[in-house]
Scaffold this active site. Structure first.
Site, PDB file in Angstrom:
ATOM      1  N   GLU A 234       0.883  -1.174   0.000  1.00 40.27           N
ATOM      2  CA  GLU A 234       0.000   0.000   0.000  1.00 40.27           C
ATOM      3  C   GLU A 234       0.910   1.210   0.000  1.00 40.27           C
ATOM      4  O   GLU A 234       1.572   1.523   0.990  1.00 40.27           O
ATOM      5  CB  GLU A 234      -0.915  -0.008   1.235  1.00 40.27           C
ATOM      6  CG  GLU A 234      -2.043   1.000   1.145  1.00 40.27           C
ATOM      7  CD  GLU A 234      -1.763   2.292   1.895  1.00 40.27           C
ATOM      8  OE1 GLU A 234      -1.356   3.274   1.222  1.00 40.27           O
ATOM      9  OE2 GLU A 234      -1.935   2.327   3.113  1.00 40.27           O
ATOM     10  N   CYS A 268      -2.163   8.735   3.219  1.00 39.46           N
ATOM     11  CA  CYS A 268      -2.191   8.271   1.832  1.00 39.46           C
ATOM     12  C   CYS A 268      -3.583   8.425   1.229  1.00 39.46           C
ATOM     13  O   CYS A 268      -3.718   8.695   0.042  1.00 39.46           O
ATOM     14  CB  CYS A 268      -1.751   6.810   1.761  1.00 39.46           C
ATOM     15  SG  CYS A 268      -0.054   6.523   2.251  1.00 39.46           S
TER      16      CYS A 268
END
Length: 464
Positions: A234, A268
């Site tokens: 990720e 993020c």
């Protein structure tokens, strides 16, 4: 980077730690492999009891660990408490559901017969020792969302945390130990990034998961690929936040502010690119800029603070360079765009709204990891999709519209691991989480996440 707690609100180094040497790393690898041989045989009820005990302890520790996180990386104290509470929820979610999520599957009888079997089963078995390379921005949540499903699946974990959150990293090892997990089930490796390759290449390590930068992801994926080991990555994100004329503009603006400055803008999945239809563009920009300018920047330990410091001096410098490049190339800072003048120490940066973004600006293609929003004007749904997809990243996205045709268009065409309609992107244990393009691959959370580090095994039985 030294392994140290450096308070980003003051720049003061509070505590430093020695990196583990080769002999201690070897001892911990052996311990992890030995622990796996026992842990993988435990029934789900025993694993659930351990994880629920860890959740109970974390709930008791909520205030103290929140202060540690805020001290180490600067998130507002209220957000730190909320992060701890979210981890408790995820632990209990997996403790309650893992057995069901990993239950044996039985193919249809006709297919079993056609394969020549008397019976056939698909079973999920743990892989073994999983190395987790985790970032500083959500220093508790990023680890727990890996550890809870991995431990419930019967795996064991080795944590290489970011070097600027060592006390949080050590707390996590202690938490699982106090909960009653046998020694070696979850260990923190206080090592620098240079030690990751040798650990990942060790044959006792079965797989790796990483949340972090694109560069770190490439490095881990390269080594894992060479060793033919499973990875989940990720990586970065530059999420689109699309606002169409039918949207509830008041809710869209207030959510946009929260979505951009959560965790001091260092997330993020924070919305970073605001793509607004021309019919509501001016109104949105006026409201959004005023709200961003009105946020309270200050001491993250103060309950009244909305935005604390960035986690590192380098992080602030990187953000400043992106903003300066955009302004020098013609963008307008509707608010912010500089360091606050009322702080003589700490790594603070003003909430910033940039308009007039063009493709030659770095911020159009790079992730702004801090409280800086880029706003684009578009003329319709087709242009909105094109601008949203004009990014190397594809983690998540937001679309604000009450037009069902537009909903279907965004659901079909936005290149991201998630599309959140009329609400803010967030991670939840029940929902798969991950991205596409340079945002990585694989999924965390939900049933998809717990199965990532399982050996999906076919059990075929011929007639006796």
């Amino acid at each position: 980077m030294p392994i140290a707690t450096v308070n980003p609100a003051t720049g003061e180094t509070l505590k430093t730690f020695e990196a583990l040497g080769p002999e201690e790393i070897e001892r911990r690898l052996a311990l992890a492999r030995s622990a796996f041989e026992h842990h993988r045989t435990l029934p789900f009820s025993d694993r659930a009891a351990l994880l629920n005990r860890a959740a109970d302890l974390l709930e008791e520790d909520q205030q103290n660990i929140a202060r540690v996180m805020t001290t180490e990386m600067g998130k507002p104290i209220g957000a730190a408490r909320a992060e701890a509470a979210k981890c408790v929820k995820a632990m209990r979610w997996y403790a309650d559901r893992a057995e069901q999520l990993l239950a044996d599957e039985h193919p249809p009888a006709d297919d079993v017969e056609d394969s020549g079997a008397a019976r056939a089963t698909v079973r999920y078995r743990p892989l073994g020792v999983v190395l987790a390379v985790m970032p500083w921005n959500f220093p508790l949540w990023q680890v727990v969302r890996f550890a809870a499903p991995a431990l419930m699946a019967g795996n064991v974990g080795l944590l290489k945390h970011a070097s600027n959150v060592p006390q949080t990293a050590l707390y996590l090892e202690d938490l699982f130990s106090r909960a009653g997990y046998p020694q070696g089930c979850f260990q923190t490796l206080l090592v620098g990034s240079g030690a990751i390759e040798s650990v990942l290449r060790d044959p006792r390590v079965a797989a790796a998961t990483l949340t972090g930068s694109e560069g770190a992801g490439r490095a881990v994926a390269t080594v894992a690929g060479d060793e033919v080991k499973k990875t989940v990555l990720e990586l970065g994100g530059s999420d689109a936040f699309v606002v169409m004329p039918s949207a509830d503009l008041g809710r869209a603006v207030s959510t946009a502010v929260t979505a951009r400055v959560q965790n001091n803008g260092q997330s993020c999945i924070a919305a970073k690119r605001f793509i607004v239809h021309t019919d509501v563009y001016d109104d949105f920009c006026d409201r959004f800029s005023a709200a961003m300018e009105g946020l309270t920047v200050g001491d993250p330990m103060d309950e009244a603070t909305d935005v604390g410091p960035l986690a590192s001096e380098q992080g602030r410098q990187d953000l400043e360079e992106l903003v300066d490049d955009a302004v020098n190339r013609g963008a307008t800072a509707r608010c912010g765009g500089r360091r606050p003048s009322n702080f003589d120490r700490g790594w603070y940066y003003e909430p910033t709204v940039l308009t007039g973004i063009s493709q030659e600006m770095r911020i159009h293609h790079e992730e702004a990891f801090g409280p800086v929003a880029s706003v684009y004007r578009v003329s319709g749904v087709g242009e909105a999709v094109a601008v949203a997809n004009d990014s190397p990243f594809g983690l998540s996205s937001n679309a604000w519209t009450r037009d069902e045709a537009e909903v279907e268009r965004f659901a079909r065409d936005l290149e991201a691991g998630g599309v959140f309609f009329n609400g803010m992107t967030a991670s939840h244990p029940a929902l798969p989480f991950g991205g596409v393009k340079r945002s990585g691959y694989g999924r965390e959370l939900s049933g998809h996440g717990i199965r990532e580090f399982c050996n999906v095994t076919t059990l075929w039985h011929g007639a006796q």
